[in-house]
Design a protein around this motif. Sequence first.
Motif, PDB file in Angstrom:
ATOM      1  N   HIS A 105      53.786  64.287  36.717  1.00 13.71           N
ATOM      2  CA  HIS A 105      53.129  64.342  37.859  1.00 13.71           C
ATOM      3  C   HIS A 105      52.311  65.522  37.845  1.00 13.71           C
ATOM      4  N   ARG A 107      49.377  68.252  40.335  1.00 16.21           N
ATOM      5  CA  ARG A 107      48.840  68.478  41.379  1.00 16.21           C
ATOM      6  C   ARG A 107      47.939  70.012  40.976  1.00 16.21           C
ATOM      7  N   ASN A 109      46.049  72.694  43.644  1.00 17.89           N
ATOM      8  CA  ASN A 109      45.600  73.132  45.055  1.00 17.89           C
ATOM      9  C   ASN A 109      44.703  74.422  44.902  1.00 17.89           C
ATOM     10  N   PHE A 130      55.084  68.751  46.522  1.00 18.76           N
ATOM     11  CA  PHE A 130      54.760  68.157  45.219  1.00 18.76           C
ATOM     12  C   PHE A 130      56.133  67.387  44.501  1.00 18.76           C
TER      13      PHE A 130
END
Length: 371
Positions: A105, A107, A109, A130
């Motif tokens: 996973h 992410r 930002n 997250f």
Amino acid sequence: MGLPVSYEKKQLNKSRIARFILREGTTSKPEIASVLKISMPTVLQNIKELTEAGVVHEVGEYESTGGRKAKALAIVPDIRYAVGIDITANHVSFVLIDLKGSILHWRRNRLSYDHSQAYYQSVRDALALFIRESGADTSKILGTGISLPGIIDKSSRTLVKSHILNVENLSLRIFGQYFDREPAYENDANAAAMAELKCQSGNAVYLSLSNTVGGAVYINQELYPGDHFRSAEFGHMTLIPGGKPCYCGKQGCVDAYCSAKVLSQQSGDSLEAFFSQLSGGEAKAAAIWDQYLEHLAVTIANLRMSFDCDIILGGYVGGFLEPYVMELGQRTLRYNRFDQDSSYIRLCRYAKEASAVGIALTFVDQFIDHI
């Protein structure tokens, strides 16, 4: 009292076997015994224990060479996870990896660094979100690591200096106040090198071509930190005396000619847009790329002359280099009369978030060491 020598040796053998299986991806008991020079009974006993613990499993059979088919062994990747955070001037990236270093996973930002309570709380909150989004079993997460740009003294957990974040002598323990457990810390280029070099058997130099240029030196299975934690600041080697200004205050540094910004600033701060223009045959992009490759070739040749080992190209630009690596190699050879080919130039495996992956792997290493 310390542990008995026999116990320590057994623990070492188990860790060596698990690490070998992890590095190879798949292997067999005979190969483990042969390469690690461990007796077959010892291998069998350790594989039995690792299998019962759920760390190793059989994933098939090898082709027979006349006798019984050898079982193919591999690490069970999802028995544990680790989290990595990469902090830059304007972004915070999060990755969740398994024991094999695969990104499960991810992410990124947009969050500008600021030494304030609000900033650290924002990082904490973003991390919690997250992990929830990832669906990971939190009881399986080994720990969280943070990579940062700058010189880090890990013994005192201090960010000694960071031009990028504009801080000096920052106690990294401040992050620990906002996390359930104290994170691990590493310089961003070193962390990226840890990700790229996890399966490296020989010496290597890692050159990170991101918005700043950095790197790491990997010798005898270890990163070389330097006497003052400043090794491999390749971005601040002088490439063109009296040349373009660098953010460090000097002129003509490698960073001023080989950072990703040299390319992205030509296309609205988008590296993807630049390479799209380049592949589309735009003349301006081609001219900029020609200069960039030439400066990069000189830098690589100098590193090869200095270290005489593989040069691994990573960072943001490293993820786009595959179509151009042959041309880059030919240019590099013009500045290097000692090598007959450029096969020592290698490309990164992680096109994105290598720094976050690398610091997360710190916890995988600890898990294997104490398996």
